[in-house]
Enzyme design. Structure first.
Site, PDB file in Angstrom:
ATOM      1  N   TYR A 143      19.939  36.007 -17.253  1.00 40.65           N
ATOM      2  CA  TYR A 143      18.742  35.691 -18.031  1.00 40.65           C
ATOM      3  C   TYR A 143      18.973  35.923 -19.524  1.00 40.65           C
ATOM      4  O   TYR A 143      18.326  35.317 -20.371  1.00 40.65           O
ATOM      5  CB  TYR A 143      17.570  36.575 -17.605  1.00 40.65           C
ATOM      6  CG  TYR A 143      16.751  36.058 -16.446  1.00 40.65           C
ATOM      7  CD1 TYR A 143      17.374  35.554 -15.309  1.00 40.65           C
ATOM      8  CD2 TYR A 143      15.372  36.092 -16.479  1.00 40.65           C
ATOM      9  CE1 TYR A 143      16.623  35.100 -14.242  1.00 40.65           C
ATOM     10  CE2 TYR A 143      14.616  35.641 -15.416  1.00 40.65           C
ATOM     11  CZ  TYR A 143      15.235  35.150 -14.308  1.00 40.65           C
ATOM     12  OH  TYR A 143      14.483  34.705 -13.251  1.00 40.65           O
ATOM     13  N   LYS A 194      27.284  38.899  -5.505  1.00 39.43           N
ATOM     14  CA  LYS A 194      28.202  37.889  -4.977  1.00 39.43           C
ATOM     15  C   LYS A 194      29.608  38.287  -5.417  1.00 39.43           C
ATOM     16  O   LYS A 194      30.256  37.594  -6.204  1.00 39.43           O
ATOM     17  CB  LYS A 194      27.826  36.503  -5.513  1.00 39.43           C
ATOM     18  CG  LYS A 194      26.647  35.856  -4.801  1.00 39.43           C
ATOM     19  CD  LYS A 194      26.975  35.329  -3.409  1.00 39.43           C
ATOM     20  CE  LYS A 194      27.800  34.047  -3.476  1.00 39.43           C
ATOM     21  NZ  LYS A 194      28.129  33.545  -2.106  1.00 39.43           N
ATOM     22  N   ASP A 227      23.687  35.614  -0.602  1.00 38.27           N
ATOM     23  CA  ASP A 227      23.281  34.532   0.308  1.00 38.27           C
ATOM     24  C   ASP A 227      23.005  35.086   1.705  1.00 38.27           C
ATOM     25  O   ASP A 227      22.019  34.726   2.352  1.00 38.27           O
ATOM     26  CB  ASP A 227      24.326  33.407   0.333  1.00 38.27           C
ATOM     27  CG  ASP A 227      25.741  33.898   0.580  1.00 38.27           C
ATOM     28  OD1 ASP A 227      25.995  35.120   0.483  1.00 38.27           O
ATOM     29  OD2 ASP A 227      26.620  33.060   0.883  1.00 38.27           O
ATOM     30  N   ASP A 251      15.125  37.961  -8.579  1.00 38.77           N
ATOM     31  CA  ASP A 251      14.015  37.025  -8.751  1.00 38.77           C
ATOM     32  C   ASP A 251      13.829  36.217  -7.462  1.00 38.77           C
ATOM     33  O   ASP A 251      12.731  36.098  -6.926  1.00 38.77           O
ATOM     34  CB  ASP A 251      14.314  36.104  -9.942  1.00 38.77           C
ATOM     35  CG  ASP A 251      13.151  35.193 -10.285  1.00 38.77           C
ATOM     36  OD1 ASP A 251      11.986  35.605 -10.086  1.00 38.77           O
ATOM     37  OD2 ASP A 251      13.400  34.070 -10.751  1.00 38.77           O
ATOM     38  N   ASP A 255      10.779  36.847  -4.320  1.00 32.38           N
ATOM     39  CA  ASP A 255       9.836  35.807  -3.883  1.00 32.38           C
ATOM     40  C   ASP A 255       9.945  35.617  -2.371  1.00 32.38           C
ATOM     41  O   ASP A 255       8.954  35.503  -1.661  1.00 32.38           O
ATOM     42  CB  ASP A 255      10.149  34.459  -4.565  1.00 32.38           C
ATOM     43  CG  ASP A 255       9.271  34.222  -5.790  1.00 32.38           C
ATOM     44  OD1 ASP A 255       8.950  35.206  -6.483  1.00 32.38           O
ATOM     45  OD2 ASP A 255       8.909  33.063  -6.042  1.00 32.38           O
TER      46      ASP A 255
HETATM   47  C1  IPM Z   1       9.137  36.901 -12.161  1.00 29.15           C
HETATM   48  C2  IPM Z   1       8.941  35.546 -12.793  1.00 29.15           C
HETATM   49  C3  IPM Z   1       9.632  35.553 -14.132  1.00 29.15           C
HETATM   50  C4  IPM Z   1      11.116  35.750 -13.888  1.00 29.15           C
HETATM   51  C5  IPM Z   1       9.370  34.302 -15.015  1.00 29.15           C
HETATM   52  C6  IPM Z   1       7.890  34.091 -15.267  1.00 29.15           C
HETATM   53  C7  IPM Z   1      10.119  34.367 -16.310  1.00 29.15           C
HETATM   54  O1  IPM Z   1       9.432  34.558 -11.945  1.00 29.15           O
HETATM   55  O2  IPM Z   1       8.675  37.886 -12.755  1.00 29.15           O
HETATM   56  O3  IPM Z   1       9.696  36.966 -11.078  1.00 29.15           O
HETATM   57  O4  IPM Z   1      11.845  34.806 -13.583  1.00 29.15           O
HETATM   58  O5  IPM Z   1      11.541  36.900 -13.987  1.00 29.15           O
HETATM   59 MG    MG Z   2      10.008  35.238 -10.038  1.00 30.42          MG
END
Ligand code: IPM
Ligand code: MG
Length: 372
Positions: A143, A194, A227, A251, A255
């Site tokens: 990032y 990885k 993975d 990230d 999710d």
């Molecule tokens: C998160 C979000 C952020 C990230 C975005 C909004 C920049 O997806 O906090 O997980 O990728 O870190």
């Molecule tokens: Mg995110």
């Protein structure tokens, strides 16, 4: 009279403000009835700030963020700004806050409330009682690594570049947070990278291993390729206690893990900076879900992740574990009564909007505490 502690509220975009408006009622109840002595300031971030100030976050707001004890963040992101430069997108606000305040350790718990085991897209037998914690590094990795950018080669071909980059201290400090957390949980850390294809991953594995041997021999350490970890999270998520990983993998995996719990709308997170000499540490609390522009303005968003983010703030920044548990129990009880926002509906449950859900949870907090 001013309070000794300060909270900065940054509601942001999309469902952020409408959820924050309701959740503020819970925050204010704790100020009125539980002796939570805090001053609250609000500022614009993300698309909301772009609209008024032309930037996703102003320097004054970053300065303010430095001064407060904790930040309650909503969500940023608005398709309206999808075409502008990265540093002018709503998302730049949260990235700048993380970077400027050195908020390097993002704690993302994924816990399944009993009442919601059926709301998961996975069979209840795989997710019931799930309780895992992802510790994601948030100020390094691809990032922020340089070189980065889009360049045009002499033959006219364009090239997009990002750099995955981790140093020993960066890996060590986030691994420490994971090991410390594991000591208060099941005592197991799974480190994810990885290392089969990336040098940054190989270094990650070496550094985490040495740290465990030197300082955390009581914690069990395993390693997993990212993975495989994604696959294992849907195959058998309960094998995990604490997962520690870099920015990008964290990230994705967070999710993924959040959906095991039934909805992205359920999960809070805390992002912590280094412990300072005066014993304080910068801390930002935010739901994992985004601004959800598709449902913004309808009053149907699930406020639970935002409420749980406030509970995490009470626990980590204000040392109020009992108050945090009061909130968590109230949420559990309300879910047990069958009240649901649209995102966690299952047959036989009653659908309510943001406002009614918050009111019900606050009512239950009052009942449990016998106050207010
Ligand atoms: C998160 C979000 C952020 C990230 C975005 C909004 C920049 O997806 O906090 O997980 O990728 O870190
Ligand atoms: Mg995110």
């Amino acid at each position: 009279m001013t309070s000794s502690k300060k909270i900065l509220v940054l509601a942001g975009d999309g469902i952020g403000p409408e959820v924050m408006r309701e959740v503020a009622k819970i925050v204010n109840w704790f100020r009125a009835y539980r002796g939570l002595d805090v001053d609250i300031a609000e500022e614009l971030v993300g698309g909301a700030s772009l609209e008024v100030h032309g930037v996703p976050i102003r320097d004054e707001v970053i300065q303010r963020a430095h001064e407060v004890d904790a930040i309650l963040f909503g969500a940023v992101g608005d398709p309206k700004w999808a075409h502008v430069d990265f540093n002018l997108r709503p998302e730049a606000a949260i990235l700048a806050l993380r970077k400027e305040l050195d908020l390097f350790a993002n704690l993302r718990p994924a816990q399944v409330f009993d009442a919601l085991a059926d709301a998961s897209t996975l069979k209840a037998e795989y997710v019931s009682k799930l309780d895992l914690l992802i510790v994601r590094e948030t100020v390094g990795g691809i990032y922020f690594g340089t070189p980065r950018g889009i360049e045009t080669l002499p033959d006219g071909t364009r090239r997009g570049i990002n750099t995955e980059l981790y140093t020993t201290p960066e890996i060590e400090r986030v691994a420490r947070v994971a090991f410390d957390a594991a000591r208060k949980r099941q005592g197991h850390v799974c480190s994810v990278e990885k290392s089969n294809v990336m040098e940054s991953g190989l270094l990650w594995r070496e550094v985490v291993t040495s740290l465990q041997q030197a300082e955390y021999p009581d914690v069990t350490l395993t390693h997993m390729l990212a993975d495989n970890c994604a696959m294992q999270l849907v195959r058998n998520p309960r094998q995990f206690d604490v997962i520690v990983t870099g920015n990008l993998f964290g990230d994705l995996l967070s999710d993924l893990a959040s959906m095991l719990t039934g909805s992205l709308g359920m999960l809070p997170s805390a992002t912590l900076g280094p412990l300072k000499e005066d014993g304080r540490r910068a801390a930002l609390y935010e739901p994992i879900h985004g601004s959800a522009p598709d449902i913004a303005g309808q009053g149907i968003a699930n406020p639970i992740a935002q409420i749980l983010s406030f509970a995490m703030m009470l626990r980590y920044s204000f040392d109020r574990d009992e108050d945090a548990r009061l909130i968590e129990t109230a949420i559990e009880n309300i879910l047990n009564t069958g009240l649901r926002t649209a995102d966690i509906m299952t047959p036989g449950t009653a659908r309510v909007g943001t406002e009614v859900m918050v009111a019900a949870i606050l009512q239950e907090i009052k009942r449990l505490s016998g106050q207010g």
